[in-house]
Design an enzyme around this catalytic site. Structure first.
Site, short mmCIF file in Angstrom:
data_model
loop_
_atom_site.label_atom_id
_atom_site.label_comp_id
_atom_site.label_asym_id
_atom_site.label_seq_id
_atom_site.Cartn_x
_atom_site.Cartn_y
_atom_site.Cartn_z
N LYS A 1 67.24 63.14 0.04
CA LYS A 1 68.56 63.78 0.02
C LYS A 1 69.52 63.21 -1.02
O LYS A 1 70.74 63.36 -0.91
CB LYS A 1 69.26 63.73 1.40
CG LYS A 1 68.50 64.29 2.55
CD LYS A 1 67.77 65.57 2.30
CE LYS A 1 68.56 66.82 2.11
NZ LYS A 1 67.62 67.96 1.82
N THR A 2 68.99 62.54 -2.02
CA THR A 2 69.90 61.99 -3.03
C THR A 2 69.84 62.76 -4.34
O THR A 2 70.53 62.42 -5.30
CB THR A 2 69.53 60.51 -3.31
OG1 THR A 2 68.16 60.47 -3.69
CG2 THR A 2 69.79 59.64 -2.11
N GLY B 1 71.05 71.87 -2.32
CA GLY B 1 72.42 72.28 -2.64
C GLY B 1 72.88 73.28 -1.61
O GLY B 1 73.33 74.39 -1.94
N1 LIG Z 1 70.87 70.18 -9.84
C1 LIG Z 1 70.81 70.15 -8.50
N2 LIG Z 1 70.44 71.22 -7.81
C2 LIG Z 1 70.36 71.17 -6.45
N3 LIG Z 1 70.67 70.10 -5.72
C3 LIG Z 1 71.04 69.00 -6.38
C4 LIG Z 1 71.13 68.97 -7.78
N4 LIG Z 1 71.54 67.74 -8.14
C5 LIG Z 1 71.70 67.02 -7.02
N5 LIG Z 1 71.41 67.78 -5.95
C6 LIG Z 1 71.47 67.31 -4.58
O1 LIG Z 1 70.14 67.08 -4.12
C7 LIG Z 1 70.20 67.10 -2.72
C8 LIG Z 1 68.81 67.22 -2.15
O2 LIG Z 1 68.20 65.98 -2.41
P1 LIG Z 1 66.66 65.83 -2.46
O3 LIG Z 1 66.08 66.76 -3.43
O4 LIG Z 1 66.41 64.38 -2.72
O5 LIG Z 1 66.23 66.20 -0.99
S1 LIG Z 1 64.81 66.03 -0.29
O6 LIG Z 1 64.76 64.70 0.21
O7 LIG Z 1 63.79 66.32 -1.27
O8 LIG Z 1 64.82 67.02 0.81
C9 LIG Z 1 71.10 68.25 -2.39
O9 LIG Z 1 71.70 67.94 -1.14
P2 LIG Z 1 72.45 69.05 -0.25
O10 LIG Z 1 73.68 69.37 -1.05
O11 LIG Z 1 72.79 68.36 1.03
O12 LIG Z 1 71.55 70.20 -0.08
C10 LIG Z 1 72.08 68.28 -3.56
O13 LIG Z 1 73.36 67.80 -3.23
#
Ligand SMILES: Nc1ncnc2c1ncn2[C@@H]1O[C@H](COP(=O)(O)OS(=O)(=O)O)[C@@H](OP(=O)(O)O)[C@H]1O
Length: 760
Positions: free
Chosen positions: A520-521, A740
């Site tokens: 989630k980072t 996101g």
């Molecule tokens: N470019 C871009 N596009 C979409 N999302 C982005 C991006 N950069 C950072 N994030 C943030 O990534 C969060 C999801 O983290 P992860 O990919 O590490 O999650 S997971 O552990 O694989 O489920 C996700 O968390 P949430 O906002 O809670 O959905 C995003 O805040």
């Protein structure tokens, strides 16, 4: 103090090899073994009744990351499975306590002067820690360029004389530090090195631990009235002067006796928390029975000598029996005399332990036909359980004294304080591998084992025992339950492993960097950005866990190395890509750093960190989106405030929200296996707001050239609210809906609570 002058008159030469040119006879002469003046060794029990609040871990201050003694100290701790942390002296102090507990049981200074010259603030802090938690200090005096005579050790009633050459070391039998080390003998002869420091105390807090005298040839110019006056080479400070116990060494660890005294000092100063066991099991396998080449095999008198040696060893190691590994096919394959030797071995079957080797002595990986291998293996059921064996410095062709690598004196060195002796000191269970030919010819193996066992009895309080292989196996895994679990290493790190691995494998088929999470980072966004890079390539997707392999944590690890490597493309000549793998659960997996470093010690690590509170909330929203009933029934605040008596599923969700966010704790674990410059930390907020700069930094860290111009390939997508990949000129391809997500902001009280918890 020992009267060395008197003793020297009837000197026996300890380090003298008797019988060069002839068959060697064990030359260890030792007062207790001859029974003349038996001084029983006292193995002090260092455990204390005090309710100690320290962890069994050593904090080692080294001069630099590469300094020699520092490395030797670390190695010794590794060999003895003692936990430790290394810090470079002169920098700020590491955190010494964890809640109400001291994080270290002993502090070691590779260079004692770094402790004595520490800035006032840090010194007071460290001394206070030592006093409050009853933690002692071990320090080594480094070699100095100028010769000091009677110089005071800064702030202590202790005087030093440096740059001396010494001989004839002995121990203070009254010292409470002695546990592993046994006093009563003298190690005659020159001590290694020319820059010893000796101590003259002026306070009752000091007690000698060991002595030596000046070298004979240096005495002409000496001012010492008493030429054989014992000089203190290792000294104990009982803490009567300033409340801190110390042991100070006048030289490094080059001298074998210092290695023992160092281990004893750790045991003593940690009040027994860092005591190693005194029980040692020894088993000697004699491989290749009947297999040796004609002319190098055992004759009748060799077998007699083997039995006699075994009987003598039994006096010191009750029940000791050589363990003979045979390949039946080669019985009676020697000359007439040697065939009588074979017969005699069989006549004495009951004197030895036996295990069956491969029937025809072929290594299993050389079989082309699996059925044939299985058939042959069926003859060797007994051979199925194999423990790691230690090398004893004798190999198949070590048969004549004059040909011993490094000469006969080298063999004596490994026995008398050197590698072989240390192997047994550091390992509770020793299974040595030798070969039949070592027992014929010059009978080097008989000589070696009898000598080393005598040397051990002479200088240590170890209790030597033996047991059959299966019992040793059970004991081994009882002692080291963590080793029941396999740890895959890289076969290419050892040519012998590579050879028996597989002909068409390449170790290039492994990642060069790992994106370790946490979840989630923004790990998926980073994964996508990396995959856009023309010189970087990730693994093939997994049918179960998609882009993540999740090898180093969980069950997949047991599927083995081949399974893992098959996720990576075989690099083609010249077009090799920079391979990586991203599994976000690696970050907080307990076993992951150890496993990853065993396979990929040179790998770089990439982690992304965001506010742990936001991370926890994102995970909560993730589980809600997956219709997890706990997340649907409980508010985020209820989840993070759930107590330890709450229902299990609620506690589990709480833990998944909070635990990965304990960044310092997890990073510390990674950094016990990887050096800091292998780790790159990405600010997750920057990855979100300025991915171009973030990726430029990362490319610099990975040293990837030419750099990929991300500014042409990433664009902010107002609809998604995130940066996405530019495709076909003006379109963007964004991550799916699950990355996101749209959700209400976190409650203020939850955020505040998590902020407070983070600070405390
Ligand atoms: N470019 C871009 N596009 C979409 N999302 C982005 C991006 N950069 C950072 N994030 C943030 O990534 C969060 C999801 O983290 P992860 O990919 O590490 O999650 S997971 O552990 O694989 O489920 C996700 O968390 P949430 O906002 O809670 O959905 C995003 O805040």
């Amino acid at each position: 103090q020992p009267n060395l002058k008197k003793k020297r008159k009837n000197t026996f030469c300890f380090f003298n090899f008797i019988g060069h040119g002839k068959r060697p006879e064990p030359s260890i002469k030792c007062a207790i073994l001859s029974g003349a003046t038996r001084v029983p060794g006292v193995a002090h029990d260092h455990r204390s009744d005090a309710r100690l609040r320290i962890d069994p871990k050593v904090l080692v201050f080294v001069e630099t990351t590469y300094s020699r003694l520092g490395r030797e100290i670390s190695e010794l701790l590794v060999y003895n499975r003692i936990k430790y942390k290394v810090e470079v002296s002169g920098k700020s102090l590491p955190v010494l306590t964890n809640l109400d507990k001291g994080k270290y049981g002993v502090i070691v200074f590779e260079n004692l002067y770094k402790y004595l010259q520490m800035d006032k603030w840090n010194r007071e802090l460290l001394d206070k820690y030592c006093r409050e938690y009853s933690v002692g200090i071990v320090g080594f005096i480094p070699p100095s360029e100028e010769t000091l005579v009677g110089a005071e050790l800064h702030g202590f009633p202790l005087f030093v004389h440096t740059n001396l050459r010494l001989q004839d070391a002995s121990l203070n039998a009254a010292s409470p530090i002695l546990r592993l080390t046994r006093a009563g003998e003298t190690a005659w002869g020159p001590l290694p090195g020319e820059d010893w420091t000796v101590f003259t105390p002026n306070h009752s807090t000091y007690e000698p631990l060991s002595w030596a005298t000046r070298r004979q040839e240096d005495l002409q110019n000496s001012n010492y009235r008493e030429p054989h006056q014992p000089l203190i080479t290792v000294i104990q400070d009982h803490g009567l002067f300033d409340g801190i116990q110390r042991v100070i060494f006048g030289s490094g660890l080059n001298f074998w006796m210092h290695k023992l005294l160092f281990l004893d000092s750790l045991s003593y100063l940690s009040h027994g928390q860092l005591s190693i066991s005194l029980k040692r099991y020894i088993l000697v396998d004699i491989d290749d029975i009947f297999v040796g080449e004609r002319g190098t095999r055992l004759k009748k008198d060799d077998v007699e000598a083997l039995i006699e040696t075994q009987e003598r060893i039994q006096q010191l190691v009750p029940g000791f029996k050589f363990n003979l590994g045979f390949s039946g096919k080669y019985f009676h394959h020697g000359n007439a005399e040697e065939n009588l030797g074979d017969d005699m071995l069989l006549e004495n079957v009951g004197s030895f332990m036996w295990f069956s080797h491969m029937w025809n002595h072929q290594q299993p990986h050389l079989y082309d036909n699996l059925t044939q291998l299985e058939l042959d293996m069926a003859l060797n059921k007994q051979f199925a359980k194999v423990l790691p064996r230690q090398t004893c410095g004798l190999f198949t062709h070590t048969i004549m004294m004059r040909d011993y690598p490094g000469g006969p004196t080298k063999l004596d060195e490994i026995i008398q304080g050197g590698e072989l002796f240390q192997t047994i000191v550091y390992n509770p269970i020793n299974i040595f591998m030798t070969h039949m030919s070592n027992y014929g010819n010059d009978r080097l193996a008989q000589y070696t084992f009898e000598s080393v066992i005598k040397f051990l009895q002479c200088w240590t309080n170890l209790r030597l025992k033996t047991a059959p292989p299966l019992q040793l196996g059970e004991r081994y895994f009882q002692l080291y339950p963590q080793e029941v679990d396999p740890v895959w290493g890289n076969p290419c790190n050892d040519l012998r492993h590579q050879r028996i691995w597989s002909r068409n494998k390449t170790c290039e088929q492994l990642p060069r960097f790992l994106v370790i999470g946490p979840q989630k980072t923004g790990t998926t966004a980073l994964y996508m950005f990396l995959s856009m890079h023309p010189d970087i390539s990730s693994n093939f997707p997994s049918p179960d866990t998609f882009e993540e392999i999740q090898f180093f944590n969980g069950k997949n690890y047991y599927r083995g190395l081949d399974w893992y490597m098959n996720f990576f493309p075989v690099p083609k000549n010249g077009t090799a890509k920079y391979l990586f793998e991203k599994s976000a659960t690696y970050f907080d997996g307990d076993l992951v750093p150890r496993r990853a470093s065993a396979l990929l010690p040179q790998a770089k690590l990439v982690t992304i960190l965001i506010s742990p509170a936001k991370r926890a909330y994102s995970w909560y929203q993730h589980t809600r989106a997956h219709r997890d009933p706990v997340a649907l029934n409980y508010s985020f605040h209820q989840v993070i405030t759930a107590s330890d008596t709450a229902p299990k599923p609620l506690r589990e969700l709480r833990n998944r929200c909070l635990n990965p966010g304990k960044y310092a704790q997890h990073l510390e674990r990674w950094l016990t296996y990887y050096v800091p410059n292998q780790l790159h930390i990405i600010d997750g907020d920057q990855l979100r707001s300025d991915p171009v700069e973030t990726m430029n930094d990362l490319q610099r860290f990975l040293k990837i050239q030419p750099a990929f111009n991300y500014s042409q390939h990433l664009r902010y997508d107002p609809k998604k609210g995130f940066f996405c990949q530019v495709i076909n000129g003006d379109h963007t391809k964004c991550l799916g809906r699950s990355k996101g997500r749209q959700y209400p902001p976190m409650e203020e009280r939850s955020y505040k609570l998590l902020q407070i918890r983070r600070k405390t």
